[in-house]
Scaffold this motif. Structure first.
Motif, PDB file in Angstrom:
ATOM      1  N   HIS A 100     -24.376  -7.156  50.926  1.00  0.00           N
ATOM      2  CA  HIS A 100     -23.546  -7.896  49.970  1.00  0.00           C
ATOM      3  C   HIS A 100     -23.761  -7.391  48.544  1.00  0.00           C
ATOM      4  CE1 HIS A 100     -21.773 -10.864  52.679  1.00  0.00           C
ATOM      5  NE2 HIS A 100     -22.944 -10.940  53.294  1.00  0.00           N
ATOM      6  N   ASN A 101     -25.002  -7.064  48.185  1.00  0.00           N
ATOM      7  CA  ASN A 101     -25.260  -6.555  46.836  1.00  0.00           C
ATOM      8  C   ASN A 101     -24.582  -5.209  46.607  1.00  0.00           C
ATOM      9  OD1 ASN A 101     -26.794  -8.783  46.220  1.00  0.00           O
ATOM     10  ND2 ASN A 101     -28.762  -7.781  46.561  1.00  0.00           N
ATOM     11  N   ASP A 102     -24.604  -4.333  47.614  1.00  0.00           N
ATOM     12  CA  ASP A 102     -23.991  -3.018  47.452  1.00  0.00           C
ATOM     13  C   ASP A 102     -22.474  -3.117  47.347  1.00  0.00           C
ATOM     14  OD1 ASP A 102     -26.404  -1.732  47.460  1.00  0.00           O
ATOM     15  OD2 ASP A 102     -26.351  -1.187  49.580  1.00  0.00           O
ATOM     16  N   VAL A 103     -21.871  -4.037  48.080  1.00  0.00           N
ATOM     17  CA  VAL A 103     -20.419  -4.221  47.971  1.00  0.00           C
ATOM     18  C   VAL A 103     -20.056  -4.786  46.604  1.00  0.00           C
ATOM     19  CG1 VAL A 103     -18.457  -5.526  48.873  1.00  0.00           C
ATOM     20  CG2 VAL A 103     -20.047  -4.421  50.453  1.00  0.00           C
ATOM     21  N   GLU A 104     -20.808  -5.784  46.137  1.00  0.00           N
ATOM     22  CA  GLU A 104     -20.513  -6.397  44.844  1.00  0.00           C
ATOM     23  C   GLU A 104     -20.715  -5.427  43.687  1.00  0.00           C
ATOM     24  OE1 GLU A 104     -22.768  -9.942  44.443  1.00  0.00           O
ATOM     25  OE2 GLU A 104     -21.784 -10.970  46.120  1.00  0.00           O
ATOM     26  N   SER A 105     -21.671  -4.516  43.836  1.00  0.00           N
ATOM     27  CA  SER A 105     -21.917  -3.537  42.767  1.00  0.00           C
ATOM     28  C   SER A 105     -21.081  -2.277  42.931  1.00  0.00           C
ATOM     29  CB  SER A 105     -23.394  -3.169  42.740  1.00  0.00           C
ATOM     30  OG  SER A 105     -23.803  -2.602  43.972  1.00  0.00           O
ATOM     31  N   THR A 106     -20.151  -2.271  43.893  1.00  0.00           N
ATOM     32  CA  THR A 106     -19.222  -1.167  44.172  1.00  0.00           C
ATOM     33  C   THR A 106     -19.943   0.112  44.621  1.00  0.00           C
ATOM     34  OG1 THR A 106     -19.136  -0.304  41.903  1.00  0.00           O
ATOM     35  CG2 THR A 106     -17.595  -2.086  42.472  1.00  0.00           C
ATOM     36  N   LEU A 107     -21.179   0.001  45.085  1.00  0.00           N
ATOM     37  CA  LEU A 107     -21.847   1.163  45.654  1.00  0.00           C
ATOM     38  C   LEU A 107     -21.334   1.469  47.052  1.00  0.00           C
ATOM     39  CD1 LEU A 107     -25.548   0.534  44.556  1.00  0.00           C
ATOM     40  CD2 LEU A 107     -23.960   2.239  43.650  1.00  0.00           C
ATOM     41  N   ALA A 108     -20.753   0.481  47.702  1.00  0.00           N
ATOM     42  CA  ALA A 108     -20.181   0.663  49.037  1.00  0.00           C
ATOM     43  C   ALA A 108     -18.791   0.051  49.052  1.00  0.00           C
ATOM     44  CB  ALA A 108     -21.070   0.019  50.104  1.00  0.00           C
ATOM     45  N   ASN A 109     -17.947   0.548  49.946  1.00  0.00           N
ATOM     46  CA  ASN A 109     -16.579   0.050  50.043  1.00  0.00           C
ATOM     47  C   ASN A 109     -16.556  -1.332  50.699  1.00  0.00           C
ATOM     48  OD1 ASN A 109     -15.443   2.424  48.956  1.00  0.00           O
ATOM     49  ND2 ASN A 109     -15.613   3.429  50.965  1.00  0.00           N
ATOM     50  N   PRO A 110     -15.750  -2.234  50.199  1.00  0.00           N
ATOM     51  CA  PRO A 110     -15.646  -3.563  50.828  1.00  0.00           C
ATOM     52  C   PRO A 110     -14.925  -3.488  52.166  1.00  0.00           C
ATOM     53  CG  PRO A 110     -14.049  -3.342  49.070  1.00  0.00           C
ATOM     54  CD  PRO A 110     -14.885  -2.104  49.016  1.00  0.00           C
ATOM     55  N   HIS A 111     -15.026  -4.570  52.912  1.00  0.00           N
ATOM     56  CA  HIS A 111     -14.337  -4.646  54.201  1.00  0.00           C
ATOM     57  C   HIS A 111     -12.824  -4.738  53.966  1.00  0.00           C
ATOM     58  CE1 HIS A 111     -13.175  -6.174  58.179  1.00  0.00           C
ATOM     59  NE2 HIS A 111     -14.312  -5.650  58.602  1.00  0.00           N
ATOM     60  N   PRO A 112     -12.011  -4.132  54.832  1.00  0.00           N
ATOM     61  CA  PRO A 112     -10.548  -4.215  54.638  1.00  0.00           C
ATOM     62  C   PRO A 112     -10.028  -5.645  54.594  1.00  0.00           C
ATOM     63  CG  PRO A 112     -11.088  -2.541  56.270  1.00  0.00           C
ATOM     64  CD  PRO A 112     -12.359  -3.263  55.964  1.00  0.00           C
ATOM     65  N   ASN A 113     -10.701  -6.565  55.248  1.00  0.00           N
ATOM     66  CA  ASN A 113     -10.254  -7.963  55.264  1.00  0.00           C
ATOM     67  C   ASN A 113     -10.816  -8.788  54.113  1.00  0.00           C
ATOM     68  OD1 ASN A 113      -8.889  -7.418  57.649  1.00  0.00           O
ATOM     69  ND2 ASN A 113     -10.652  -7.987  58.927  1.00  0.00           N
ATOM     70  N   GLY A 114     -11.477  -8.125  53.174  1.00  0.00           N
ATOM     71  CA  GLY A 114     -12.045  -8.853  52.042  1.00  0.00           C
ATOM     72  C   GLY A 114     -13.494  -9.217  52.278  1.00  0.00           C
ATOM     73  N   ASP A 115     -13.893 -10.341  51.693  1.00  0.00           N
ATOM     74  CA  ASP A 115     -15.277 -10.781  51.801  1.00  0.00           C
ATOM     75  C   ASP A 115     -15.584 -11.226  53.226  1.00  0.00           C
ATOM     76  OD1 ASP A 115     -17.818 -11.390  51.122  1.00  0.00           O
ATOM     77  OD2 ASP A 115     -17.355 -13.293  50.136  1.00  0.00           O
ATOM     78  N   VAL A 116     -16.599 -10.608  53.848  1.00  0.00           N
ATOM     79  CA  VAL A 116     -16.960 -10.931  55.225  1.00  0.00           C
ATOM     80  C   VAL A 116     -18.462 -11.163  55.302  1.00  0.00           C
ATOM     81  CG1 VAL A 116     -15.073  -9.583  56.200  1.00  0.00           C
ATOM     82  CG2 VAL A 116     -17.318  -8.509  55.855  1.00  0.00           C
ATOM     83  N   VAL A 117     -18.889 -11.770  56.377  1.00  0.00           N
ATOM     84  CA  VAL A 117     -20.309 -11.948  56.659  1.00  0.00           C
ATOM     85  C   VAL A 117     -20.753 -10.767  57.512  1.00  0.00           C
ATOM     86  CG1 VAL A 117     -22.038 -13.412  57.757  1.00  0.00           C
ATOM     87  CG2 VAL A 117     -20.119 -14.452  56.524  1.00  0.00           C
ATOM     88  N   TRP A 118     -21.564  -9.897  56.938  1.00  0.00           N
ATOM     89  CA  TRP A 118     -21.937  -8.683  57.642  1.00  0.00           C
ATOM     90  C   TRP A 118     -22.937  -8.952  58.755  1.00  0.00           C
ATOM     91  CZ3 TRP A 118     -19.041  -4.567  56.738  1.00  0.00           C
ATOM     92  CH2 TRP A 118     -18.353  -4.485  55.520  1.00  0.00           C
ATOM     93  N   ILE A 119     -23.793  -9.937  58.564  1.00  0.00           N
ATOM     94  CA  ILE A 119     -24.788 -10.304  59.579  1.00  0.00           C
ATOM     95  C   ILE A 119     -24.743 -11.815  59.742  1.00  0.00           C
ATOM     96  CG2 ILE A 119     -27.246 -10.315  60.175  1.00  0.00           C
ATOM     97  CD1 ILE A 119     -27.543  -7.759  58.555  1.00  0.00           C
ATOM     98  N   SER A 120     -24.700 -12.294  60.967  1.00  0.00           N
ATOM     99  CA  SER A 120     -24.514 -13.722  61.222  1.00  0.00           C
ATOM    100  C   SER A 120     -25.732 -14.527  60.767  1.00  0.00           C
ATOM    101  CB  SER A 120     -24.269 -13.964  62.712  1.00  0.00           C
ATOM    102  OG  SER A 120     -25.454 -13.700  63.455  1.00  0.00           O
ATOM    103  N   PRO A 121     -25.516 -15.769  60.321  1.00  0.00           N
ATOM    104  CA  PRO A 121     -26.642 -16.639  59.943  1.00  0.00           C
ATOM    105  C   PRO A 121     -27.628 -16.876  61.085  1.00  0.00           C
ATOM    106  CG  PRO A 121     -24.566 -17.533  59.140  1.00  0.00           C
ATOM    107  CD  PRO A 121     -24.216 -16.388  60.028  1.00  0.00           C
ATOM    108  N   ALA A 122     -27.154 -16.885  62.322  1.00  0.00           N
ATOM    109  CA  ALA A 122     -28.053 -17.088  63.460  1.00  0.00           C
ATOM    110  C   ALA A 122     -29.050 -15.941  63.580  1.00  0.00           C
ATOM    111  CB  ALA A 122     -27.240 -17.211  64.748  1.00  0.00           C
ATOM    112  N   GLU A 123     -28.584 -14.711  63.360  1.00  0.00           N
ATOM    113  CA  GLU A 123     -29.497 -13.566  63.414  1.00  0.00           C
ATOM    114  C   GLU A 123     -30.497 -13.598  62.273  1.00  0.00           C
ATOM    115  OE1 GLU A 123     -26.859 -10.070  65.528  1.00  0.00           O
ATOM    116  OE2 GLU A 123     -26.418 -10.574  63.424  1.00  0.00           O
TER     117      GLU A 123
END
Length: 511
Positions: A411-434
């Protein structure tokens, strides 16, 4: 033609048989004082890097650490010698008593669950054991009747106790962070956790008793150090530098061992140590270059120091990213830890006074500055090849790491534009259960993208530092034109290697 070719190869291979370049790869040559410095160094890093998930493993490592420290303490010569000897030994006795109680409780409790001790605790325990062996072997030769010997022994005890004090505080911080995580996780449930009214707010079950015992340990070590630590360290003895080739041998051994480790299957768990040590070499290079300028061994330049500083920042950033990919219970290569510790000790011998960084005036007068600076600049040149190898490792499919750390990094890398965001916008990359289950998961795409970018930037900065080092005007004390031409040719050969190729095929690793 064949004879000329053989002579050419012989000219290049001369350095392989230079006795000053042969690394000591089979034994540890550090003194007891240097081993104690390393323990203190590890304890400070532990305090900076500790997290709530480390609490259980830290607790499991604490009893063995205290046992090793108490054994070394009792082995130091002069037990019962001098005024206040009984008072001096009371804190270590108290620490042993509390550690024994913790060890017994760990065998009969549901939390923390059984696990291997924290790898940093294990490293400190092993180092204390090595120091204990040296004291057993050579302690009888110490002339106790000399005041400087007595003061040096008191400084050694202060070093031991300070490392235990910092470590106890780190364990307490980890327990508090674990309690805070449990409290936050329970807020949205039907069974919220009530904060403690008697202890620290986040001393919540089942950490309450562990926090109390670690606080007792920290207080016992703190009472020993109160008003004594800085005064004791003033009496720490420092031997004169007798071996001006130590840095070059340490760096040669490190380069060999780093490549060996990267060629093994255990490279992911050792990547943080490799990248951090490369950053340390860059930091030491800045100090040595400044001292060499001050002493007149190097001509002033506006290009070399900024290039080295940029390299150090790149290695540190890369170390942070590989740290997110390292499992908490990962085991480090003992040979890699030893060679990294020898690099730190070799640099410290030249750049530090007993407690702080030495001034440039002092470093400039120490023997070994010329050889040390030359060897460090050579290490910067070879660091570009090591950066290529590490860049290849970043392309390895299936990189994994702790769910919480990777989620935060993504999430930090996406917000700082170091990585490309998901095509669908803001997503949860890793589930809270994990994250809640503290699972080891595959690295999400933003983490991999930013790791590849950081690896490429490290390669680029290492190449710039290498070029600046080779092009820098060197006086006759540091190198000859022939040596510069040879290093330039080797650099040109390295620059032809591109990321993605197998360097191991082209550069066999010594065994």
């Amino acid at each position: 033609m064949d004879a000329d070719r053989r002579r050419g190869f012989a000219d290049v291979d001369d350095a392989l048989f230079d006795t000053t370049q042969i690394p000591l790869t089979s034994r540890d040559i550090r003194t007891v004082g240097e081993l104690l410095h390393d323990i203190d160094h590890t304890a400070r890093h532990l305090l900076m890097d500790v997290a709530g998930d480390d609490a259980g493993r830290l607790l499991h490592g604490w009893p063995d650490l205290i046992t090793a420290a108490a054994s070394l303490w009792s082995s130091l010569p002069g037990q019962g010698f001098g005024a206040g000897a009984h008072t001096r030994d009371e804190p270590i006795t108290r620490l042993v008593s509390v550690a024994d109680a913790i060890g017994r409780s760990l065998r009969n409790t549901s939390w923390p669950p059984a696990s291997r001790p924290d790898r940093r605790m294990t490293q400190m325990t092993r180092t204390l054991g090595h120091a204990d062996d040296l004291v057993h072997r050579y302690g009888a030769d110490i002339p106790l009747q000399r005041t400087e010997s007595y003061r040096d022994l008191e400084a050694a005890r202060a070093r031991i106790m300070h490392a235990l004090y910092v470590t106890a505080h780190a364990v307490g911080v980890s327990l508090h962070q674990h309690g805070h995580s449990r409290y936050q996780a329970a807020l949205g449930s039907n069974r919220p956790i009530e904060l403690s009214q008697r202890h620290a707010p986040y001393a919540v079950p089942p950490t309450t008793e562990w926090i109390r015992r670690m606080a007792v340990s920290e207080a016992a070590a703190g009472r020993y150090l109160d008003g004594r630590f800085t005064q004791a360290l003033r009496g720490e003895a420092s031997r004169p530098i007798e071996d001006d080739t130590r840095i070059s041998r340490a760096l040669a051994g490190w380069d060999i061992q780093a490549h060996r480790t990267l060629a093994s299957d255990a490279w992911p768990t050792n990547m943080v140590l490799i990248t951090r040590t490369q950053g340390l070499i860059a930091g030491a290079a800045m100090v040595l270059v400044d001292a060499a300028h001050h002493a007149g061994h190097l001509e002033p330049t506006d290009r070399l120091s900024p290039a080295i500083a940029e390299t150090g920042r790149a290695w540190s950033n890369l170390a942070s990213r590989w740290g997110d990919l390292t499992a908490p219970d990962a085991r480090l290569d003992p040979d890699l830890m030893r060679t990294a510790a020898e690099v730190r000790a070799a640099f410290r011998e030249l750049t530090h006074a007993s407690t702080t960084m030495a001034s440039l005036d002092v470093i400039a007068t120490r023997p070994g500055l010329e050889r040390g600076t030359r060897a460090t600049l050579h290490a910067l040149e070879s660091g570009s090849e090591l950066a290529y190898v590490i860049g290849e490792k970043a392309h390895t499919p299936g990189l994994t790491g702790p769910a919480r750390a990777l989620s935060i990094r993504a999430h930090n890398d996406v917000e700082s534009t170091l990585a490309n965001p998901h095509p669908n916008g803001d997503v949860v990359w890793i589930s809270p259960a994990e994250i809640l289950a503290r699972k080891i998961v595959l690295a999400p795409r933003p983490v991999v993208e930013s790791l590849l970018i950081a690896s490429a930037l490290t390669v680029e900065s290492c190449n710039r530092a290498c070029t600046a080092s080779l092009c820098h005007a060197v006086t006759t004390e540091l190198g000859s034109p022939t040596g510069d031409d040879r290093r330039l040719a080797l650099s040109e050969q390295r620059s032809e290697v591109v990321p993605g190729t197998s360097l191991a095929r082209n550069h066999p690793i010594p065994r």
